[in-house]
Design an enzyme around this catalytic site. Structure first.
Site: not given
Length: 265
Positions: A15, A98, A122, A154-155, A158
């Site tokens: 990010m 975060t 979030p 998600h990937h 995570k």
């Protein structure tokens, strides 16, 4: 309006580099600091080159060396708390994305909001925040004959599960129905779990590949089903929302704000 002076913490992460790329190309922002952890081999390198774009004239460091209007952080729960304290001490506005925070850490954000303006969410994408509003509205209109299940993907890297966005969707449904999310949530199912009890909400987390983020909320009866889905194809959606929040929160009165405040007032 003059350019918003931003510091980006966690600048070498996924990010962080996206924020550097977008903010560096936007004349409404001046990047005054790009911060990483001590020991990061990229410290001392130009932040733009670290992000894979043209040089920005700002070196990656471990501190914020000059005045800034807003600090943006997507780090870790511990990092979030450290930057929250730094912003409170220096009277700098904060934008935090975060997730995985404990209740005590959320309480710390609320406390900091008594002294500085801060936006925590979030998920900072426009689409997800519209989804939250739609899901809450639907949950209030559909009675409990409609079963609700929440799925997120998600990937593989995570760190927390379920995602903060899945938690926000759960809270939206429970708020509309007047229930406690702690009592309603069933996180996956295993073994002889018995028939589905009325009012329970299944929450399911998938981790695979490089998927940026997908969220689905299913409303289903014996006769029909309605699914609301959001897919993020790139982290740009979240970074753009964080930068929008940074422009919005700079100069605001102290308070803990969310993306609904940023998007809808």
């Amino acid at each position: 309006m003059s350019a918003t002076r931003v510091a980006i913490a966690g600048c070498t992460g996924r990010m962080g580099t996206t924020l550097l790329r977008l903010a560096g190309a936007d004349p409404r922002f001046e990047i005054v600091a790009a911060v990483s952890e001590p020991g990061d081999a990229r410290c001392g390198h130009d932040a733009g080159l670290v992000a894979g774009v043209a040089a920005l004239g700002v070196a990656v460091g471990t501190t914020v060396p000059s005045a800034c209007d807003v600090l943006i952080e997507f780090t870790s729960p511990a990092g979030c708390m450290a930057w929250t304290q730094w912003c409170a001490d220096h009277r700098v506005a904060l934008v935090s994305g975060t997730t995985g925070l404990s209740e005590a850490q959320h309480a710390r954000l609320r406390e900091a909001g008594q002294h500085i303006p801060l936006v925590w969410s979030p998920n900072m994408s426009t689409g997800v925040n519209l989804m939250l509003a739609v899901v809450e509205d639907l949950a209030g209109r559909l009675d409990e004959m409609w079963d609700v299940e929440i799925c997120e993907t998600h990937h593989r890297r995570k760190m927390d599960a379920p995602s903060g966005t899945a938690g926000a969707l759960l809270d939206a449904v429970c708020r509309a129905r007047g229930h406690s999310s702690v009592d309603a949530a069933i996180h996956g199912r295993q073994g002889a779990c018995g028939p589905r009890r009325r009012g329970e909400i299944g929450v399911h987390a998938l981790r695979m590949g490089a998927i940026v983020g997908e969220h689905e909320v299913h409303f289903t009866t014996d006769d029909e089903s309605l699914t609301i889905r959001h897919r993020a194809f790139a982290r740009d959606a979240f970074a753009a929302g964080a930068l929008r929040a940074a422009r919005w929160v700079a100069g605001r009165p102290a308070g803990l704000y969310g993306m609904r405040d940023v998007l809808f007032g």
